[in-house]
Design a protein around this motif. Structure first.
Motif, PDB file in Angstrom:
ATOM      1  N   LEU A  75       0.829  -1.203   0.000  1.00 17.20           N
ATOM      2  CA  LEU A  75       0.000   0.000   0.000  1.00 17.20           C
ATOM      3  C   LEU A  75       0.863   1.253   0.000  1.00 17.20           C
ATOM      4  O   LEU A  75       0.620   2.200  -0.762  1.00 17.20           O
ATOM      5  CB  LEU A  75      -0.927  -0.026   1.217  1.00 17.20           C
ATOM      6  N   GLY A 128       0.659   2.683  -3.625  1.00 15.98           N
ATOM      7  CA  GLY A 128      -0.352   3.731  -3.572  1.00 15.98           C
ATOM      8  C   GLY A 128       0.148   5.079  -3.128  1.00 15.98           C
ATOM      9  O   GLY A 128      -0.563   6.078  -3.303  1.00 15.98           O
ATOM     10  N   PHE A 186       2.971   5.846  -6.624  1.00 11.18           N
ATOM     11  CA  PHE A 186       2.023   6.693  -7.347  1.00 11.18           C
ATOM     12  C   PHE A 186       2.649   8.038  -7.684  1.00 11.18           C
ATOM     13  O   PHE A 186       2.593   8.504  -8.830  1.00 11.18           O
ATOM     14  CB  PHE A 186       0.763   6.878  -6.501  1.00 11.18           C
ATOM     15  N   GLY A 210      -1.409   2.730  -9.211  1.00  9.24           N
ATOM     16  CA  GLY A 210      -1.135   3.179  -7.853  1.00  9.24           C
ATOM     17  C   GLY A 210      -2.378   3.696  -7.156  1.00  9.24           C
ATOM     18  O   GLY A 210      -2.606   3.404  -5.978  1.00  9.24           O
ATOM     19  N   GLU A 211      -3.202   4.454  -7.871  1.00  7.22           N
ATOM     20  CA  GLU A 211      -4.440   4.967  -7.285  1.00  7.22           C
ATOM     21  C   GLU A 211      -5.396   3.835  -6.941  1.00  7.22           C
ATOM     22  O   GLU A 211      -6.020   3.828  -5.872  1.00  7.22           O
ATOM     23  CB  GLU A 211      -5.102   5.940  -8.267  1.00  7.22           C
ATOM     24  N   PHE A 261      -4.046   1.980  -3.877  1.00  5.67           N
ATOM     25  CA  PHE A 261      -4.291   2.721  -2.632  1.00  5.67           C
ATOM     26  C   PHE A 261      -5.704   2.476  -2.119  1.00  5.67           C
ATOM     27  O   PHE A 261      -5.934   2.379  -0.908  1.00  5.67           O
ATOM     28  CB  PHE A 261      -4.076   4.212  -2.873  1.00  5.67           C
TER      29      PHE A 261
END
Length: 324
Positions: free
Chosen positions: A75, A79, A83, A160-161, A164
């Protein structure tokens, strides 16, 4: 919407408004080392949160298994640190609108992916709302020039979004919003320091000037501490799929705040995009619950003889009529 859903929607909206404002703050950090900035941002956020994680935090962390710690590390890496690195890498050869539009598709991906991971079908209203939000994000930002590398890194930013949003679910139930945010911030700070040492050597960290310090403080206190905690509190109340719909507020807020520092303008396209984002959020979050649902079946009107036959049943004008 009921009180819980309304509160969750407001918390999530606040989180994404703060994140959108951070893009404006990023504009004054263009010359600061990336890894060093991430280290300071997440490290300071962790320190600010430690007094508020509550009693028993150490015990809850010790109770996590290896799989949960791996999820937390992913995470933070995917994320958060990854990201931001993907956004910066994409903007080397692509205009900022390109990664922005790709990230704006996150609600669509989450609306499909989360139900599939849970073994259920996607919710039609949430998916339709996500499509409206993605269209609104495109209208706000438009499209720009790019090459293959810029497009690839933009896809990485989208991943990445999504990561997350999706990776937090199981550990959120175990840790709660504040302890989860503090933990992933500590991990992200460590990962940013390692990334900086590998990529930039001794130049990965320097003392920020006054303007950079103000921007980093805003990102740490407002965007990370308040924004992340509000996001996770919102997820607890409305779920990951509906919470991610509010991603559309990020480009809208960025566009609205950019003129404050002289880096952008607001026009008809942004107004149309704002309407689409608002409609998508309202539809997918349940603010318009009557759309797409069949009305509840109306019970047949009882016969007068049946009413008389039922012992203790007295007809009343307010109940002895068919609902309209």
């Amino acid at each position: 919407m009921n009180a819980t859903t309304t509160r969750g929607a407001l918390l999530t909206a606040l989180a994404y408004v703060l994140v959108g404002g951070s893009f404006t703050a990023n504009s004054v950090l263009g010359h600061y080392p990336y890894a060093g900035g991430q280290f300071l941002r997440y490290g300071l956020a962790c320190l600010l949160l430690v007094p508020f994680v509550g009693r028993g935090a150490a015990g809850r962390l010790r109770g996590l298994g290896a799989r949960a710690w791996l999820r937390l590390a992913l995470l933070a890496a995917v994320g958060m640190v990854g990201f931001n690195l993907a956004i910066l890498a994409a903007e080397r050869t692509a205009e900022p609108a390109v990664p922005g539009v790709l990230v704006g598709c996150a609600p669509v991906v989450v609306a499909v992916l989360v139900p599939l991971l849970d073994g259920r079908r996607p919710q039609r209203l949430v998916l339709h709302g996500a499509l409206l939000v993605a269209a609104g994000a495109f209208a706000v930002q438009g499209w720009g020039r790019t090459d293959g590398g810029g497009l690839a890194f933009s896809v990485c930013a989208l991943a990445g979004e999504v990561g997350f949003a999706v990776l937090a679910g199981p550990v959120l139930r175990a840790l709660g919003p504040r302890l989860l945010t503090a933990t992933v911030c500590a991990l992200a700070a460590a990962e940013a320091a390692a990334t900086g040492a590998v990529l930039d050597g001794g130049a990965w960290l320097r003392r920020p000037d006054a303007t950079e310090t103000a921007a980093l403080l805003w990102q740490a206190a407002a965007v990370t501490v308040v924004g992340f905690v509000c996001w996770y509190m919102g997820v607890q109340r409305i779920g990951t799929e509906r919470a991610t719909l509010f991603t559309g507020l990020v480009p809208l807020t960025a566009v609205c705040t950019a003129p404050l520092v002289g880096t952008g303008s607001y026009g008809p396209a942004q107004a149309v995009g704002g309407v689409l984002v608002g409609a998508g959020v309202a539809l997918g979050s349940g603010a318009l619950p009557h759309l797409g649902r069949k009305p509840a079946p109306t019970a047949p009107r009882p016969h007068r003889a049946d009413l008389r036959a039922a012992p203790g049943r007295t007809p009343h004008p307010s109940t002895d009529r068919r609902s309209t």
